[in-house]
Design a protein around this motif. Structure first.
Motif, PDB file in Angstrom:
ATOM      1  N   VAL A 354       0.800  -1.144  -0.053  1.00  0.00           N
ATOM      2  CA  VAL A 354      -0.074   0.058   0.057  1.00  0.00           C
ATOM      3  C   VAL A 354       0.976   1.233  -0.057  1.00  0.00           C
ATOM      4  O   VAL A 354       2.095   1.172   0.311  1.00  0.00           O
ATOM      5  N   VAL A 355       0.214   2.309  -0.411  1.00  0.00           N
ATOM      6  CA  VAL A 355       0.910   3.707  -0.268  1.00  0.00           C
ATOM      7  C   VAL A 355       1.183   3.966   1.085  1.00  0.00           C
ATOM      8  O   VAL A 355       0.334   4.317   1.620  1.00  0.00           O
ATOM      9  N   ARG A 356       2.475   4.050   1.588  1.00  0.00           N
ATOM     10  CA  ARG A 356       2.875   4.546   3.135  1.00  0.00           C
ATOM     11  C   ARG A 356       3.156   5.845   3.209  1.00  0.00           C
ATOM     12  O   ARG A 356       4.039   6.334   2.296  1.00  0.00           O
ATOM     13  N   SER A 357       2.648   6.802   4.148  1.00  0.00           N
ATOM     14  CA  SER A 357       3.157   8.040   4.248  1.00  0.00           C
ATOM     15  C   SER A 357       4.339   8.020   5.407  1.00  0.00           C
ATOM     16  O   SER A 357       4.048   7.387   6.489  1.00  0.00           O
ATOM     17  N   ILE A 358       5.250   8.894   4.997  1.00  0.00           N
ATOM     18  CA  ILE A 358       6.271   8.771   5.932  1.00  0.00           C
ATOM     19  C   ILE A 358       6.638  10.142   6.471  1.00  0.00           C
ATOM     20  O   ILE A 358       7.637  10.349   7.068  1.00  0.00           O
ATOM     21  N   GLY A 359       5.893  11.210   5.876  1.00  0.00           N
ATOM     22  CA  GLY A 359       6.235  12.561   6.712  1.00  0.00           C
ATOM     23  C   GLY A 359       5.424  13.665   5.813  1.00  0.00           C
ATOM     24  O   GLY A 359       5.121  13.587   4.777  1.00  0.00           O
ATOM     25  N   LEU A 360       5.082  14.517   6.737  1.00  0.00           N
ATOM     26  CA  LEU A 360       4.373  15.752   6.084  1.00  0.00           C
ATOM     27  C   LEU A 360       5.249  17.101   6.366  1.00  0.00           C
ATOM     28  O   LEU A 360       5.695  17.153   7.506  1.00  0.00           O
TER      29      LEU A 360
END
Length: 406
Positions: A354-360
């Protein structure tokens, strides 16, 4: 005759004092400073009864109490600089306060350096650093071993916090690097002159830092990084004017990507990208934006699976690591929405990935401009390093195949 000479002498005696008084009156009278103040201004700083432990306090002390002229204040400042070993510009340095970055990233919330001039130029005077940098590669012996051990423990703690099951090695490496910004060397030592406002402890050996130049072109590398640091000011200017900012952010990131391609010496070679960038439009929803980046990353994953599949295994419908000529890469994505930039990853080796978010990363405050620029450089250079490594392997394999003696 004698009478005439006597009258001439008397006339000169009368005129000379008048001319002298006129000459003196034509010159502005200089105010006399009390001798006590002159004596106190020339007294060494270390011998004063007032203990002053910074250049800023010395300036403030003299201006408030003695009203001395600027040249004497400058002399006192230079004297204090020699005594305390501090270097400061003539203007008072502006105090900076720590600023929080993205909550899910837990970024460098205990460090801040630099001062933004007109929100469009990174000046960074009066650099301040309160955290301890782990693993300074310029040190040697037991001290370097101690800091390396502490850095390894911090990496281990970060990995335990995210439950690394299902993460690829490249995903974990990039995530840890983003979390460790400011706590370890980030730039090569020989870039110190181009970034003299960044604390020296954040510079290390080129082999131990992520941001570097593959082809050893320091000028182009440092200029590209400077433009990333200035991006925040341009974004906030457009936002204040009511103009869209996504296009400016995307173009600046793409400019840095082009530099990485030229620096990696593969810009004119055929290759499959490992980085995708999408920017929102005025009428686009968050779900649609997420679908766009997911579709792009999945399409890149399909291209890599087809390119790496062994010819004999193409007829098989199953997918396993043994049917690929080399490991499938981790794909990176940058999502831009408003003044916020998000980093995502996609493990192409996992069919159920899955598309994984690692930072904003938020550009609303100039305090985050340098940290955000470092984060972009980390992601883009991670993609560059993978592609340069793959192309080197391909060229080596081609050389072995074409060699008849191999």
């Amino acid at each position: 005759m004698n009478t005439l000479l006597n009258w001439g002498v008397r006339f000169l005696d009368l005129v000379s004092p008048v001319r002298k008084r006129r000459k003196e009156s034509a010159q502005p009278e200089q105010p006399q400073r009390p001798q006590r103040l002159q004596r106190e201004a020339s007294t060494p700083i270390a011998q004063r009864k007032h203990t002053i432990d910074s250049v800023y306090k010395i300036k403030k002390y003299y201006r408030a109490k003695h009203r001395l002229p600027r040249n004497l204040i400058v002399r006192a400042t230079k004297a204090a600089t020699m005594i305390h070993g501090e270097l400061e510009d003539e203007d008072d340095a502006k105090e900076q306060t720590p600023n929080d970055e993205a909550a899910d990233l837990g970024g460098p919330d205990d460090a801040q350096y630099g001062r933004q001039e007109d929100d469009d130029e990174y000046e960074g005077e009066d650099a301040r650093w309160e955290g301890e940098v782990l693993g300074d590669f310029s040190e040697g012996g037991e001290e370097q071993d101690r800091k390396s051990a502490e850095r390894d423990l911090m990496y281990q703690k970060i990995i335990e916090d995210v439950s690394p099951e299902g993460w690829s090695e490249d995903e974990l490496t990039l995530y840890c690097r983003l979390r460790m910004r400011g706590r370890e060397p980030m730039l090569p030592h020989h870039w110190r002159g181009d970034f003299n406002t960044i604390p020296s402890r954040l510079f290390g050996n080129e082999e131990g830092v992520l941001i570097n130049s593959y082809c050893q072109n320091t000028f182009r590398a440092t200029q590209a990084l400077h433009l990333l640091f200035k991006l925040g000011g341009r974004v906030r200017d457009r936002e204040l004017a009511g103009l869209p900012v996504e296009g400016v952010m995307k173009r600046e990131v793409e400019r840095y990507v082009r530099w990485s391609q030229e620096d990696g010496e593969f810009s004119r070679k055929p290759y499959i990208p490992v980085l995708a960038i999408v920017a929102s439009t005025p009428k686009q929803t968050e779900e649609e934006l997420e679908d766009r980046i997911r579709i792009k990353l999945e399409a890149l994953a399909v291209r890599y699976r087809e390119a790496y599949t062994i010819p004999a295994a193409r007829a098989s419908s199953s997918h396993s690591s043994s049917q690929y000529v080399r490991p499938l890469p981790t794909l990176y994505g940058i999502v831009i929405s408003g003044i916020v930039m998000g980093f995502v990853t996609y493990n192409s080796a996992n069919e159920d990935a899955v598309v994984r978010s690692i930072g904003l990363f938020d550009y609303s405050s100039h305090a985050n401009d340098v940290w955000n620029g470092i984060a972009i450089a980390y992601l883009v250079i991670s993609a560059r390093n993978y592609l340069t490594g793959i192309l080197e392997d391909v060229e080596a394999e081609s050389a072995e195949t074409s060699d008849p003696d191999a």
